[in-house]
Write a protein that holds these residues in place. Sequence first.
Motif, PDB file in Angstrom:
ATOM      1  N   GLY A  66      -3.776   3.304  11.765  1.00 39.92           N
ATOM      2  CA  GLY A  66      -2.837   3.558  12.849  1.00 39.92           C
ATOM      3  C   GLY A  66      -2.038   2.352  13.278  1.00 39.92           C
ATOM      4  O   GLY A  66      -1.433   2.347  14.361  1.00 39.92           O
ATOM      5  N   ILE A  67      -2.005   1.303  12.447  1.00 46.93           N
ATOM      6  CA  ILE A  67      -1.294   0.063  12.761  1.00 46.93           C
ATOM      7  C   ILE A  67       0.057   0.072  12.054  1.00 46.93           C
ATOM      8  O   ILE A  67       0.132   0.318  10.844  1.00 46.93           O
ATOM      9  N   ALA A  68       1.117  -0.184  12.793  1.00 50.63           N
ATOM     10  CA  ALA A  68       2.458  -0.207  12.204  1.00 50.63           C
ATOM     11  C   ALA A  68       2.564  -1.356  11.212  1.00 50.63           C
ATOM     12  O   ALA A  68       2.069  -2.460  11.456  1.00 50.63           O
ATOM     13  N   SER A  69       3.214  -1.100  10.089  1.00 48.32           N
ATOM     14  CA  SER A  69       3.358  -2.106   9.041  1.00 48.32           C
ATOM     15  C   SER A  69       4.776  -2.064   8.501  1.00 48.32           C
ATOM     16  O   SER A  69       5.277  -1.002   8.132  1.00 48.32           O
ATOM     17  N   GLY A  70       5.424  -3.228   8.474  1.00 51.65           N
ATOM     18  CA  GLY A  70       6.788  -3.315   7.966  1.00 51.65           C
ATOM     19  C   GLY A  70       6.992  -4.607   7.216  1.00 51.65           C
ATOM     20  O   GLY A  70       6.036  -5.218   6.724  1.00 51.65           O
ATOM     21  N   ALA A  71       8.239  -5.049   7.119  1.00 50.98           N
ATOM     22  CA  ALA A  71       8.552  -6.278   6.395  1.00 50.98           C
ATOM     23  C   ALA A  71       9.688  -7.013   7.084  1.00 50.98           C
ATOM     24  O   ALA A  71      10.623  -6.395   7.600  1.00 50.98           O
ATOM     25  N   LEU A  72       9.565  -8.327   7.128  1.00 46.17           N
ATOM     26  CA  LEU A  72      10.659  -9.210   7.523  1.00 46.17           C
ATOM     27  C   LEU A  72      10.752 -10.251   6.428  1.00 46.17           C
ATOM     28  O   LEU A  72      10.002 -11.224   6.388  1.00 46.17           O
ATOM     29  N   ASP A  73      11.658 -10.003   5.505  1.00 49.17           N
ATOM     30  CA  ASP A  73      11.709 -10.701   4.230  1.00 49.17           C
ATOM     31  C   ASP A  73      12.285 -12.104   4.385  1.00 49.17           C
ATOM     32  O   ASP A  73      13.373 -12.283   4.929  1.00 49.17           O
ATOM     33  N   ASN A  74      11.546 -13.100   3.883  1.00 51.29           N
ATOM     34  CA  ASN A  74      12.054 -14.470   3.903  1.00 51.29           C
ATOM     35  C   ASN A  74      13.363 -14.599   3.135  1.00 51.29           C
ATOM     36  O   ASN A  74      14.283 -15.299   3.549  1.00 51.29           O
ATOM     37  N   ALA A  99       2.349  -5.281  12.280  1.00 50.98           N
ATOM     38  CA  ALA A  99       2.183  -6.255  11.200  1.00 50.98           C
ATOM     39  C   ALA A  99       3.433  -6.281  10.337  1.00 50.98           C
ATOM     40  O   ALA A  99       3.997  -5.233  10.008  1.00 50.98           O
ATOM     41  N   LEU A 100       3.843  -7.482   9.960  1.00 45.64           N
ATOM     42  CA  LEU A 100       5.035  -7.657   9.138  1.00 45.64           C
ATOM     43  C   LEU A 100       4.692  -8.472   7.900  1.00 45.64           C
ATOM     44  O   LEU A 100       4.169  -9.593   7.999  1.00 45.64           O
ATOM     45  N   ASN A 101       4.978  -7.914   6.762  1.00 43.22           N
ATOM     46  CA  ASN A 101       4.848  -8.614   5.499  1.00 43.22           C
ATOM     47  C   ASN A 101       6.037  -9.560   5.340  1.00 43.22           C
ATOM     48  O   ASN A 101       7.163  -9.216   5.708  1.00 43.22           O
ATOM     49  N   LYS A 102       5.799 -10.737   4.776  1.00 48.13           N
ATOM     50  CA  LYS A 102       6.890 -11.694   4.594  1.00 48.13           C
ATOM     51  C   LYS A 102       7.863 -11.278   3.495  1.00 48.13           C
ATOM     52  O   LYS A 102       8.862 -11.952   3.265  1.00 48.13           O
ATOM     53  N   GLY A 103       7.570 -10.157   2.825  1.00 42.41           N
ATOM     54  CA  GLY A 103       8.530  -9.625   1.874  1.00 42.41           C
ATOM     55  C   GLY A 103       8.451 -10.225   0.493  1.00 42.41           C
ATOM     56  O   GLY A 103       9.292  -9.946  -0.354  1.00 42.41           O
ATOM     57  N   ASP A 104       7.443 -11.076   0.228  1.00 41.20           N
ATOM     58  CA  ASP A 104       7.319 -11.644  -1.110  1.00 41.20           C
ATOM     59  C   ASP A 104       6.605 -10.648  -2.022  1.00 41.20           C
ATOM     60  O   ASP A 104       6.393  -9.500  -1.670  1.00 41.20           O
ATOM     61  N   ARG A 105       6.231 -11.099  -3.211  1.00 37.68           N
ATOM     62  CA  ARG A 105       5.605 -10.208  -4.181  1.00 37.68           C
ATOM     63  C   ARG A 105       4.110 -10.493  -4.315  1.00 37.68           C
ATOM     64  O   ARG A 105       3.560 -10.462  -5.409  1.00 37.68           O
ATOM     65  N   THR A 106       3.472 -10.782  -3.204  1.00 38.51           N
ATOM     66  CA  THR A 106       2.044 -11.056  -3.220  1.00 38.51           C
ATOM     67  C   THR A 106       1.284  -9.889  -3.851  1.00 38.51           C
ATOM     68  O   THR A 106       1.512  -8.732  -3.518  1.00 38.51           O
ATOM     69  N   ILE A 140       2.406  -9.030  17.515  1.00 38.69           N
ATOM     70  CA  ILE A 140       3.223  -8.985  16.299  1.00 38.69           C
ATOM     71  C   ILE A 140       2.678 -10.058  15.370  1.00 38.69           C
ATOM     72  O   ILE A 140       2.600 -11.234  15.742  1.00 38.69           O
ATOM     73  N   PHE A 141       2.289  -9.656  14.174  1.00 43.80           N
ATOM     74  CA  PHE A 141       1.691 -10.589  13.213  1.00 43.80           C
ATOM     75  C   PHE A 141       2.548 -10.595  11.956  1.00 43.80           C
ATOM     76  O   PHE A 141       2.806  -9.549  11.360  1.00 43.80           O
ATOM     77  N   ARG A 142       2.993 -11.782  11.546  1.00 40.99           N
ATOM     78  CA  ARG A 142       3.814 -11.890  10.337  1.00 40.99           C
ATOM     79  C   ARG A 142       3.253 -12.973   9.426  1.00 40.99           C
ATOM     80  O   ARG A 142       3.144 -14.138   9.798  1.00 40.99           O
ATOM     81  N   ASP A 143       2.906 -12.572   8.199  1.00 44.20           N
ATOM     82  CA  ASP A 143       2.373 -13.520   7.224  1.00 44.20           C
ATOM     83  C   ASP A 143       2.335 -12.817   5.873  1.00 44.20           C
ATOM     84  O   ASP A 143       2.727 -11.655   5.740  1.00 44.20           O
TER      85      ASP A 143
END
Length: 460
Positions: A191-199, A170-177, A142-145
């Motif tokens: 084929g890699i799962a991608s979501g968000a865990l928003d700060n 993979a988890l996006n930090k939910g910012d507006r990068t 699990i990668f979050r950044d």
Amino acid sequence: MTAPTIENPPHGPSWHVLYGPLTPNDLRSALEQIAAGWDLRLTHFHPDMAVIAGRHGDINVRWRVHLPPAPDAQTHNLEPETHLEILIDATAADPAEAALLHDLKLRLRRHSTGELDRIRAHLPLVSRYATCNLGVESWAMIFRDHYVENTLGFILGIHHAGIPARWIYALNKGDRTHRRDRIHATLLAHGIASGALDNTAVNASADHEKELAAARASLDTFIDDAHNEGRRVLVIDDGGLIAQGYGGDNTLRRVDAVIELTVSGLKRIASAGPLTIPVLNLARSGLKTRLGYPEIADSCARRLRALLAAHKLSGRTVLMVGFGELGSRLAASLRSQGAQVHVTDTDPLALITAAEGAYPTHRCVADALRAAPPFLVVGTTGDQAITANDLALMPDDVFFAPFATKDFSLLAAPHYARTATLVPGVGRRYRLDGARHVHRPRGRSLPQPVRGRRHSQPGL
């Protein structure tokens, strides 16, 4: 003679213009897949036009070769590639139209082969060490950044080293990068799962219960599935949130190991109490100190100059909030461009270091604002760096540059958030009181101008 009225073409739910790196053959293939998936008839009336006969009306698709005005990537692709401008016009709302748009947006936003080659070329250490003999084949990750191109290169490197795409989340930090949607689309294409865990959702959990519940459910499922397959779960996190939630003795499920990337994440983990899993401190490692922070500081400085291109730095006052590994490097970069950099930090040793480097120092933000009203305020602490009282002291037309997620998170509070309006190309504008405003950036490493009372500024 009355001039004829010229009307703009209709814009609305049935009219869409898309751009991206795609060849005509790839587009035709995508249209065929969509039509077949919905059991619809596809007709090519022209080499650059197709019509899908929807159940509620036709979906007309036209395209032409398009030359982008600027590269849509941090690393410029020097090899010529075909880009298309695609017009989708539906005569009536149709479920197939939504599916077509979703599919094409993902195809158009994902990185091309040439762009991925350039990203890999800029990450030689990943290419050198992400090999099949790392022994990670039996792990899940699990990668979050932040979703930036280095993130993409690292995740694809881990995949190349042996962790199957199915077992990377993979988890996006939910910012507006900027361009984060391209990272998301490229991960999905592999084929890699991608979501968000928003700060923001984590910092104001009461206002984002549904988002947090959905993210938690996805993590629970991924961890359970991995353990059921006999895989250990490694977390690489920016912020300590996953270790905090899945590393304690009383948690329903646990990950097996954590690599924490940030000092603020280590603080958050420590505040949660003892963990039953190993946590590798990458934030204070020689690797990040010698290689990571110089690169991060350089990236922040370049992004800062990109948004402040119309403003000179020479002779103007900058307030650096935080003088750690990142803040000290940014201070040196800004001073080399002629800025008069003042420093504030809660750590006396950091202030001593700054003072010995000939930077004017202040014990708190309020003292610095009273002593030398700045043109630019830079946050690098990883903690909430300003208070409501500090905002009241801000001069007119000052810029905020939060280079850590939580630095200026005060503006996410409902009191300020409900006054926000979008400013294209800059971010969100917040009303503070009376005629005073704050502008938040679009994403990480982009500054935000603050409009308040007029003060004279030294060096102007």
